[in-house]
Structure formats: structure tokens, C-alpha cells
Design an enzyme around this catalytic site. Sequence first.
Site, mmCIF file in Angstrom:
data_model
loop_
_atom_site.group_PDB
_atom_site.id
_atom_site.type_symbol
_atom_site.label_atom_id
_atom_site.label_comp_id
_atom_site.label_asym_id
_atom_site.label_seq_id
_atom_site.Cartn_x
_atom_site.Cartn_y
_atom_site.Cartn_z
ATOM 1 N N GLY A 1 0.825 -1.212 0.000
ATOM 2 C CA GLY A 1 0.000 0.000 0.000
ATOM 3 C C GLY A 1 0.855 1.256 0.000
ATOM 4 O O GLY A 1 0.513 2.257 -0.649
ATOM 5 N N ARG B 1 -7.987 -2.744 -1.478
ATOM 6 C CA ARG B 1 -7.807 -1.715 -0.444
ATOM 7 C C ARG B 1 -8.142 -0.321 -0.982
ATOM 8 O O ARG B 1 -8.025 -0.055 -2.173
ATOM 9 C CB ARG B 1 -6.378 -1.790 0.107
ATOM 10 C CG ARG B 1 -6.159 -3.110 0.836
ATOM 11 C CD ARG B 1 -4.779 -3.225 1.401
ATOM 12 N NE ARG B 1 -4.473 -2.195 2.356
ATOM 13 C CZ ARG B 1 -3.248 -1.941 2.815
ATOM 14 N NH1 ARG B 1 -2.233 -2.655 2.370
ATOM 15 N NH2 ARG B 1 -3.052 -0.991 3.696
ATOM 16 N N ASP C 1 0.424 -0.253 13.166
ATOM 17 C CA ASP C 1 0.795 -1.548 12.581
ATOM 18 C C ASP C 1 1.053 -2.623 13.634
ATOM 19 O O ASP C 1 1.265 -3.781 13.290
ATOM 20 C CB ASP C 1 2.057 -1.384 11.717
ATOM 21 C CG ASP C 1 1.764 -0.586 10.450
ATOM 22 O OD1 ASP C 1 0.599 -0.561 10.014
ATOM 23 O OD2 ASP C 1 2.704 0.018 9.903
ATOM 24 N N LYS D 1 -6.301 -2.600 6.478
ATOM 25 C CA LYS D 1 -4.871 -2.914 6.308
ATOM 26 C C LYS D 1 -4.738 -4.130 5.378
ATOM 27 O O LYS D 1 -5.664 -4.432 4.639
ATOM 28 C CB LYS D 1 -4.223 -3.146 7.673
ATOM 29 C CG LYS D 1 -4.189 -1.880 8.541
ATOM 30 C CD LYS D 1 -3.319 -0.822 7.924
ATOM 31 C CE LYS D 1 -3.325 0.470 8.704
ATOM 32 N NZ LYS D 1 -2.617 1.538 8.032
ATOM 33 N N ARG E 1 1.607 -9.393 9.237
ATOM 34 C CA ARG E 1 1.636 -9.097 10.680
ATOM 35 C C ARG E 1 0.710 -10.027 11.472
ATOM 36 O O ARG E 1 0.949 -10.304 12.646
ATOM 37 C CB ARG E 1 1.305 -7.629 10.933
ATOM 38 C CG ARG E 1 2.304 -6.698 10.243
ATOM 39 C CD ARG E 1 2.360 -5.314 10.845
ATOM 40 N NE ARG E 1 2.985 -4.379 9.915
ATOM 41 C CZ ARG E 1 4.299 -4.221 9.743
ATOM 42 N NH1 ARG E 1 5.151 -4.943 10.451
ATOM 43 N NH2 ARG E 1 4.771 -3.349 8.869
#
Length: 451
Positions: free
Chosen positions: A103, A131, A328, A355, A404
Site C-alpha cells: 500500500g 484496499r 501496525d 490494512k 503481521r
Amino acid sequence: MTSAHDIASLTFRSTAAETLKGEARVPGDKSISHRSIMLGSLAEGMTEVTGFLQGEDSLNTLRCFRAMGVEISEPVDGRVTIHGVGLHGLAAPKAPLYVGNSGTSMRLMAGILAGQRFDSVLQGDASLSKRPMKRVVDPLLQMGARIESGAEGRSPLKIHGGQALRAIDYHMPMASAQVKSCVLLAGLYAQGPTCVTEPAPTRDHTERMLEGFGVAVGRTDSRVCLDQLDPADRRLRAAPLEVPADISSAAFFLVAASILPGSNILLTHVGLNPTRTGVIDILLAMGADIRIENRRTVGGEPVADLRVKNADLTGIEIDEALVPLAIDEFPVIFVAAACAHGRTVLTGAEELRVKESDRIAVMADGLSRLGIDATPTEDGMVIEGRGEPKPFGSATINAQGDHRIAMAFAVAGLKARGEVTVHDCQFVETSFPGFAELFNRLGGCLELSRH
Ligand code: S3P
């Protein structure tokens, strides 16, 4: 074109570990690595970068600038040399610019490309194509750019060059460093002083690096303005860049060492830009034992070593002001909350839903499968921490292609009664190459299988 989509699907199997010990420097900061390639390419002269993140996301940015005629050396041990072509020296790419999962690449490059003389297309992988891009397309259109996008402003973005951009005074509807950076980068090509006002402080790496490259940037608490030079007269001057270790990658080990008895680790050379340190403030508020040692400034960014020891964590109501400063890190903060004594409440974090995955839904689902009482809300989560030696059961979780999420559940496995199996972990390469090796070197038990 290779991307993490083309490589085999990766599964993590994480089981309980005794303790974490040792010293490590996690890979370079992703946000700063992207910007080093972008600004280094637009500068005049040669920019030498050290500590560059050789992850898929920042490598995609590098490949895009090569495709626009910039000579960039192959990164070796984090060293990259960029032969800048100047603000007006990029060449038309022969094919769509592919940014993979990233992104940051798409949103920041949209700003740069809006100011070029040539047409270009920005394209991402299946996840990125879902997104929101309207958040950057809207202000760029206001500046006079011509951009075609898919439904609701989604990518691919077709950017028509040759437009004379005009400065805007943009009040961002959301706290987003990517949107702010996009407008500022387009502002380099606009007539008049481009300004952005943010509803809450967001990471300021673009502003710092622009200053380091000789661009005057006016800043107050919530507002940033470029100077009003004519775009034809504007110059970026190459400067050496040292990229610190990424606090977003360090976060997995901040939590891992905090929750595992007897742990004591040192994370070196971590970037501690105050717009990024929310994770430390949140963990400290929960009772973590994190000491900041050897503070220094490197290339305009604050850096330090972090000593982390195991501590008893307590659930908290997370201060909404910290949300953009830890945006994040929430997947792994949720894991810390599940291990803590008592309830943790997060609000004001609706950005987590857009995200690399919907991080509220995917984390609440995975934690629930592991036996944690985790209730998703529109803009956050309520987690009933178990405060037990092994709060997690065993379960199979899908990381939904989100790096993540994959790493957060690997951390949960450290305190599981059984095995935490996480599918779709290949995207860990986007931000943290070598994660599994480092996790195991410090004492974790993570097995990998590829299919
Ligand atoms: C980033 C900004 C943040 C962050 C992303 C990197 C950047 O996104 O989540 O990982 O480098 O500017 P938003 O600006 O959309 O919050």
C-alpha cells in the site's frame, strides 16, 4: 513478475518455548526504506543507503523506479546505491508498475506519478486491489491530476501525465501518513505551497527525509507545508541515508519477551521516531519492562537499543491518541492483551479494518479459536486477558495473507498448550525476511512447511 503470491504457500507451526534470550537487530524500517528509494531517485546525485529492508514491499518500490530509468544497485546486506535522476528525470515505464502487496508503494508513488509528463499505471496484487485508494485519488484530483481508477477508487490506477498540478491546503479526513505523503510528493510538482493538516499525528518520515534532501518543510503540530518554489526550480540533493531497524518488526519480540517467563533480550538500533513509538507506550502502560538504552540520532531519525525482560502484564484501556502511533502493531498487542491480567479495550482504530487484512476481524477470530474471549467492535476490540502461564489452546488459523497476523500468531504459540498452526504466512517476506530464523535463534519453536 514475481510476488509473494507466486511463491509456495507457507505454514507456521508454533509451540511453547521456555524463554527468549539474546541480542538481535531486526531488518530495516519499511516506511523509511520505501522513501529512500523514492526520494533518492528524485534527488540529484548519488544516494547511498545502508540498513535498507530487503523485503518484497520495498523491493517492489525499487523495481518500479528502475522501470522508470533510475539506476539502482542490487541491494547487498542492506546497502543500495541510487543514481538520482532529479525531480524531472524519470522516464516513462514500458509496462504497468507492479507494487505487489504494498500500500505504501502505491499511495506514495501515485503522488509522484501525478506530477510526471508521462502516463503510467499502478497495479498491485489481489489483496492490494481491494484496499481503498480513493483516499489518495481524491486529493490528487483536487490538485488537477487526471487519474482513472476502478470502482470506489480502487486500483489499478491509470495516471495521465502532463497535467499542471496546483497546490492544495488539504485537511485529511483520516490519520494517514500515506495520504499525507502522497499529497506532499505531488506537491513537489505543484504551483504554490502545498499544505496538509492531519486529525492526529502520523509518521513523519517523508517530512524528515525531504528536509534531509534540502527541501524546506514548515511544520506545526498538526500541519505541514512545502515551500512555494516553482516546481521547475525545486531540487532535491542526494544525501546518505542510514535506515534504522523497524520498530514494527521489533514489536513482535517486544511482546514475545514480555510474555515469556525469564526472558531478557536486547533489540539493537531500533528506530524510535516519536510518531512510531505507541507500541512501547502501550506495553509500558500494561506493565512491561522495556528499557531504552544508548539513545542517538542517525540520519535525522532517533534510534536506540531496547532491553526487554519478562513482566506481569495488566489489561488497559488503550489511549486513542496512541492509535496512529502504533497502527501496525495491534495484531501483536492483542496477543499481549490476551496474556495480561484483566480486560484490554481498544477504540478509535477503525483503520485496522483496511490494512493488509481486516485486522480486527481476523485477529478476533484467531484469538477466539485459541480460546480467548475477544470481541470485535466496529473500531477496535475487547479482550479478556487470561493472565495464565499458557492462555492459548491449539488451533489452525488463516493469516489471510497478512504478514503481521502471521507473525502475531507465531508469538501466541510461545504460550500455547498445543500447537498454533498458521496458514498463508508467505507474506512475512514483505516486511520481515528471516523472521522464523530469528524467532528460533532467540528461543522460539517455529516450524515452517511450504506447499
Ligand atoms: C505507512 C503508513 C501507515 C502504515 C503502513 C506504512 C507509511 O499506513 O500502516 O504500514 O509508510 O506511510 P496509513 O498511512 O494508511 O495509516
